[in-house]
Every structure is written in structure tokens, then in C-alpha cells.
Design an enzyme around this catalytic site. Structure first.
Site, PDB file in Angstrom:
ATOM      1  N   LYS A  69      -1.138-111.238 -54.086  1.00 26.45           N
ATOM      2  CA  LYS A  69      -0.934-112.320 -53.110  1.00 26.45           C
ATOM      3  C   LYS A  69      -0.760-113.622 -53.864  1.00 26.45           C
ATOM      4  O   LYS A  69      -1.246-113.765 -54.984  1.00 26.45           O
ATOM      5  CB  LYS A  69      -2.151-112.430 -52.179  1.00 26.45           C
TER       6      LYS A  69
HETATM    7  P1  NAD Z   1       3.318-117.854 -39.283  1.00 20.79           P
HETATM    8  O1  NAD Z   1       3.109-119.045 -40.130  1.00 20.79           O
HETATM    9  O2  NAD Z   1       4.706-117.431 -38.965  1.00 20.79           O
HETATM   10  O3  NAD Z   1       2.535-118.013 -37.893  1.00 20.79           O
HETATM   11  C1  NAD Z   1       1.174-118.315 -37.837  1.00 20.79           C
HETATM   12  C2  NAD Z   1       0.834-118.674 -36.397  1.00 20.79           C
HETATM   13  O4  NAD Z   1      -0.571-118.922 -36.307  1.00 20.79           O
HETATM   14  C3  NAD Z   1       1.529-119.950 -35.898  1.00 20.79           C
HETATM   15  O5  NAD Z   1       1.805-119.822 -34.522  1.00 20.79           O
HETATM   16  C4  NAD Z   1       0.471-121.022 -36.128  1.00 20.79           C
HETATM   17  O6  NAD Z   1       0.648-122.142 -35.282  1.00 20.79           O
HETATM   18  C5  NAD Z   1      -0.785-120.242 -35.782  1.00 20.79           C
HETATM   19  N1  NAD Z   1      -1.994-120.783 -36.418  1.00 20.79           N
HETATM   20  C6  NAD Z   1      -2.108-121.293 -37.665  1.00 20.79           C
HETATM   21  N2  NAD Z   1      -3.370-121.715 -37.863  1.00 20.79           N
HETATM   22  C7  NAD Z   1      -4.047-121.464 -36.726  1.00 20.79           C
HETATM   23  C8  NAD Z   1      -5.377-121.689 -36.303  1.00 20.79           C
HETATM   24  N3  NAD Z   1      -6.264-122.294 -37.094  1.00 20.79           N
HETATM   25  N4  NAD Z   1      -5.727-121.268 -35.058  1.00 20.79           N
HETATM   26  C9  NAD Z   1      -4.817-120.677 -34.255  1.00 20.79           C
HETATM   27  N5  NAD Z   1      -3.554-120.468 -34.582  1.00 20.79           N
HETATM   28  C10 NAD Z   1      -3.167-120.856 -35.804  1.00 20.79           C
HETATM   29  O7  NAD Z   1       2.496-116.668 -40.020  1.00 20.79           O
HETATM   30  P2  NAD Z   1       2.696-115.114 -39.826  1.00 20.79           P
HETATM   31  O8  NAD Z   1       3.595-114.626 -40.903  1.00 20.79           O
HETATM   32  O9  NAD Z   1       2.961-114.813 -38.394  1.00 20.79           O
HETATM   33  O10 NAD Z   1       1.225-114.596 -40.218  1.00 20.79           O
HETATM   34  C11 NAD Z   1       0.167-114.532 -39.267  1.00 20.79           C
HETATM   35  C12 NAD Z   1      -0.910-113.620 -39.816  1.00 20.79           C
HETATM   36  O11 NAD Z   1      -0.349-112.315 -40.044  1.00 20.79           O
HETATM   37  C13 NAD Z   1      -1.522-114.048 -41.144  1.00 20.79           C
HETATM   38  O12 NAD Z   1      -2.883-113.647 -41.161  1.00 20.79           O
HETATM   39  C14 NAD Z   1      -0.743-113.228 -42.161  1.00 20.79           C
HETATM   40  O13 NAD Z   1      -1.459-113.037 -43.369  1.00 20.79           O
HETATM   41  C15 NAD Z   1      -0.587-111.937 -41.387  1.00 20.79           C
HETATM   42  N6  NAD Z   1       0.501-111.077 -41.845  1.00 20.79           N
HETATM   43  C16 NAD Z   1       1.792-111.530 -41.881  1.00 20.79           C
HETATM   44  C17 NAD Z   1       2.811-110.676 -42.271  1.00 20.79           C
HETATM   45  C18 NAD Z   1       4.260-111.084 -42.253  1.00 20.79           C
HETATM   46  O14 NAD Z   1       5.109-110.209 -42.469  1.00 20.79           O
HETATM   47  N7  NAD Z   1       4.587-112.324 -41.970  1.00 20.79           N
HETATM   48  C19 NAD Z   1       2.495-109.370 -42.657  1.00 20.79           C
HETATM   49  C20 NAD Z   1       1.174-108.934 -42.590  1.00 20.79           C
HETATM   50  C21 NAD Z   1       0.193-109.804 -42.176  1.00 20.79           C
END
Ligand code: NAD
Length: 426
Positions: free
Chosen positions: A115
Site C-alpha cells: 500500500k
Molecule cells: P473515494 O475517495 O472514491 O470515496 C470515498 C468516499 O467516502 C467519498 O464519498 C468520501 O466523501 C467519503 N468519505 C471520506 N471520508 C469520510 C468520512 N470521514 N466519513 C464519511 N465518509 C467519508 O474512495 P474509494 O476508492 O471509494 O474507497 C472507499 C473505501 O473502499 C476505502 O476504505 C478504500 O480503501 C476501500 N477500497 C477501495 C477500492 C477501490 O478499488 N477504489 C478497493 C478496495 C477497497
């Protein structure tokens, strides 16, 4: 070996690394893991901390801090996203790298866990500044990444645009195009069809399997989703297209609730236009805290870690929690949910769709042979369903364990077997 615990997280109740360690140690007891192998798996193989100096738009130099952590590479090259967030620190990146090791093992793809992150607030940066941070950060960590070494991908606040800069920077540094250096790229640079929505789609596949297994009628279920970014939005849209009822969604600024179900495409348009989901007509504004506690059958945390804690675990009304985010539930909250009979599909299984299609993208990039979208979706479903079934088999074998422990057992068995077979060098 003592690992550095950052000043900020010392005062912060939920340290993701402590969560990851607790999960590892609990699982190690179940499989009576050799204590030496446990020590090896508790600490990352490699941590690289870099300074990222860039010239800001105002002409002044600003230095950002970046990390790349490779937790374990026994099963293959490192794989894991890059996060841009003010709260990024070494413990968080290390925990996320460890979770990537388990995730790749649970779905049985040939990767280790890694990561990366840069401590920055992208909402306060221009596109030019973001590009400069990305290019300098990638040049600095270029020492340890590469298509056979460690392959980055998107995570919170990073996207296909940024992955394109990563591909270009690495390629310029080595002197030829290397599409296999990163996944989550735009299609025109060797990205995979279906990658952008893959994590959300995987969340939907896993929810379909979990509802079947736990006897919940998905078509009659009310779903609440925290986070409306890549994962949360795509999961919401695919559930919506399947005819499911999503009663609440939120972003960092707060959420909206309608017990009759939200029109997800309209909410998306509204959020694109206004920069937030709140104030959508006909719905009630709620806080992120309230979102977790709304009346629903399925709760999907899809934002950041440490959201379901001992403070709110007793107030959660869902029958099923599907962890789309990494580490959204603290170990204390996990115990409470377990005691209350609330089923939890753990992050390392629930959100593995992204890394699975990243793996497909890497394979396509290396072969320069690209698949149709329906093949990507079908193969993703096969991998997720198979992993779900294997986790269920472990649950049956060990009896009275929850799905997180079962998924961790499966992952730890695979990783420790690889570590033992490889032996210690020299
Ligand atoms: P992103 O940045 O596209 O979206 C994150 C969302 O969460 C946004 O809507 C943001 O406004 C909201 N957010 C941020 N901080 C917040 C808080 N304190 N309280 C409530 N909402 C909040 O990110 P993403 O890629 O959708 O990732 C979201 C989660 O999924 C993370 O934990 C990430 O590690 C995990 N994840 C992502 C992927 C991927 O392919 N993008 C894969 C596996 C896991």
C-alpha cells in the site's frame, strides 16, 4: 521489533495497525501458527518513506511525505492502492498493506500485499500540483515498484487520471511504455474494462452470496451505504439497477435518508453538480453517524476505516454488514456485532473485487491482449463466489467462528504455507 506508532495515532483511539495485529493474532491462535512465522507476518517486509518536494502554483516549494509499504511478497509481487489523504500515516499504510496480503490470499490471486500514500489534502491542491506530487512520489518509490515487484492502484482520492500519470512517470524513467506498472488505468492506456466499478460490483456479488447463505431476501432488503465515491457509488448503482432499495447514502459532508428508497442516478447527478449528496429533494439530511444507525437490513460502510466502533455497534439495526471499506469495524465492535447475531462479510472478502480486476488488468497489460467486459464480469463473479464458498467451508470446519475469522484463517493458511515453503533466505 517495535514499529513506529505515529504521534497523531497515539492519541487517536482507533489505530488501524493495532486492529490488523489483533485480527492476525486472533487468527494465528486458531490455526496454531508457528510463533516465528507470526512474527514475520506481523511486520512488513519493507517500508519506504519519501519526501515529495514540489513547486506549488504560487511558486513556493512545499514538501509532502509519502510512503510505500510492502507487507509480504511470498505469494507474488506486491499489490495495493495509493491513498492521498491528510490522515495518511505509517501505521495506516502498514495496516492497509497487511490487509492487502490477506485479501489477495483469500481470493487466491498471486500477489503479496502492499500500500502507498501521500499525506496531502487533494481538495486544497490544483490539478497541476496533484500531477507534480504524483510524478515525484512515483519517481521516489520507483526503487521498489515495478510490474514484477509491486503494482500500485487507486485508493481513496486517487483515480484513473492519477494512474495515467503513474504509468507515464514510470515509463519515462525506464525509457519505454510499461502498462503493467499500475492498474486502474484509463482504457486507452491499457486499463481493463470493468475495473472502475469492480470493487462495487464485487461488493454486490458478495452481498448476493451472503444474503442467500444467511437467508435474507435481497429483493426486499433496505440497504444503507456510507461513502459515495468509487466503491460506494458503484455498489449503489449496481444494486439500484438490480431493483434493490437503497435507503441512505453519504459522503464526507453527510448523508441523506429516504425509507422509500433513493433514486441513485438522480442522487449521483445531484452530487456531481453540488459536490455533495445532501439537500437532495424529498430526502432527509442525516449525519454519517446517523447513517450507520438508520433502519435497514444491509449496512455497507464504503468510506474509511474505524467507522463501526464500540460506541455505535449496539445501535446498528442491519442484519448484515458488508465491509466495502477497508477496516471499517474495530475489533471491539466486531465482538458486539457477533454477540448481537449481526453477520459481517469482512473487508478482505467483501471489497476484493477491485484487486481481482486489477489482477485481470495486469495480466491483460502484460499480454497486451484485452478482454470483453462480460468476460471480466463473469470471471470476477467466479473468483468472488469461489472465495465466498471457500470461506463458508472454513466456517463449517471450525464451527462457531464468524466470517472474518474464517476469511482470515483461509488467508493466513495460504500465506503461511507459502512463507514456510519458501523458507528463510539465506
Ligand atoms: P473515494 O475517495 O472514491 O470515496 C470515498 C468516499 O467516502 C467519498 O464519498 C468520501 O466523501 C467519503 N468519505 C471520506 N471520508 C469520510 C468520512 N470521514 N466519513 C464519511 N465518509 C467519508 O474512495 P474509494 O476508492 O471509494 O474507497 C472507499 C473505501 O473502499 C476505502 O476504505 C478504500 O480503501 C476501500 N477500497 C477501495 C477500492 C477501490 O478499488 N477504489 C478497493 C478496495 C477497497
Amino acid at each position: 521489533m517495535a514499529i513506529h506508532v505515529s504521534e497523531k495515532k497515539k492519541n487517536y483511539r482507533i489505530n488501524p495497525l493495532h486492529m490488523a495485529w489483533e485480527q492476525l493474532e486472533t487468527t494465528a491462535k486458531f490455526i496454531k501458527l508457528d510463533s516465528g512465522i507470526l512474527q514475520k507476518l506481523k511486520y512488513p517486509k519493507r517500508i519506504l518513506t519519501v519526501s515529495v518536494p514540489i513547486k506549488m502554483d504560487n511558486g513556493k516549494i512545499q514538501v509532502f511525505k509519502g510512503y510505500r509499504v510492502q507487507h509480504n511478497l511470498d505469494r507474488g509481487p506486491g499489490k495495493g492502492g495509493i491513498r492521498y489523504h491528510p490522515d495518511v500515516d505509517i501505521d495506516e499504510v502498514t495496516a492497509l498493506a497487511m490487509w492487502m496480503t490477506w485479501k489477495c490470499a483469500v481470493v487466491n490471486i498471486p500477489y503479496g500485499g502492499a500500500k502507498g500514500g501521500v499525506v496531502c489534502d487533494p481538495t486544497k491542491l490544483s490539478q497541476t500540483e496533484l500531477e507534480h506530487i504524483t510524478r515525484r512520489y512515483i519517481s521516489e518509490i520507483g526503487l521498489i515498484i515495478g510490474p514484477e515487484k509491486d503494482i500500485p492502484a487507486p485508493d481513496v482520492n486517487t483515480n484513473a487520471r492519477i494512474m495515467a500519470w503513474i504509468m507515464d512517470t514510470y515509463s519515462m524513467n525506464v525509457g519505454y511504455s510499461v502498462p503493467g506498472i499500475v492498474t486502474g488505468k484509463p482504457l486507452s492506456l491499457g486499463g481493463s474494462r470493468g475495473r472502475a466499478e469492480a470493487t462495487g460490483r464485487g461488493v454486490v456479488f458478495v452481498t448476493q452470496e451472503a444474503t442467500k447463505y444467511f437467508g435474507i431476501d435481497l429483493t426486499k432488503s433496505k440497504i444503507a451505504i456510507q461513502g459515495f465515491g468509487n466503491v460506494g457509488y458503484n455498489a449503489a448503482r449496481i444494486f439500484y439497477d438490480l431493483g434493490c432499495k437503497i435507503v441512505a447514502v453519504s459522503d464526507v459532508q453527510g448523508g441523506i435518508y429516504d425509507p422509500e428508497g433513493l433514486d441513485i442516478p438522480a442522487v449521483y447527478k445531484h452530487s456531481q453538480k453540488n459536490g455533495k449528496v445532501q439537500n437532495f429533494k424529498g430526502t432527509k439530511n442525516i449525519s454519517n453517524k446517523q447513517l450507520l444507525e438508520v433502519p435497514c437490513d444491509i449496512l455497507i460502510p464504503a468510506a474509511i476505516e474505524g467507522q463501526i466502533t464500540e460506541d455505535n455497534a449496539n445501535k446498528i439495526k442491519a442484519k448484515l454488514v458488508v465491509e466495502a471499506a477497508n477496516g471499517p469495524t474495530t475489533p471491539q465492535a466486531d465482538k458486539i456485532l457477533d454477540q448481537r447475531g449481526i453477520k459481517v462479510v469482512p473487508d478482505i472478502l467483501a471489497n476484493a473485487g477491485g484487486v481481482v480486476v486489477s489482477y485481470f488488468e495486469w495480466v491483460q497489460s502484460l499480454q497486451a491482449y484485452f478482454w470483453k467486459e462480460k468476460d471480466v464480469q463473469q470471471r470476477l463473479q467466479e473468483v468472488i463466489v469461489n472465495a465466498f464458498d471457500e470461506v463458508v467451508e472454513v466456517m463449517k470446519k471450525y464451527k462457531k467462528i464468524n466470517m472474518r475469522t474464517a476469511a482470515m484463517i483461509l488467508a493466513l493458511q495460504r500465506v503461511s504455507e507459502a512463507a514456510i515453503l519458501r523458507g528463510l533466505y539465506p
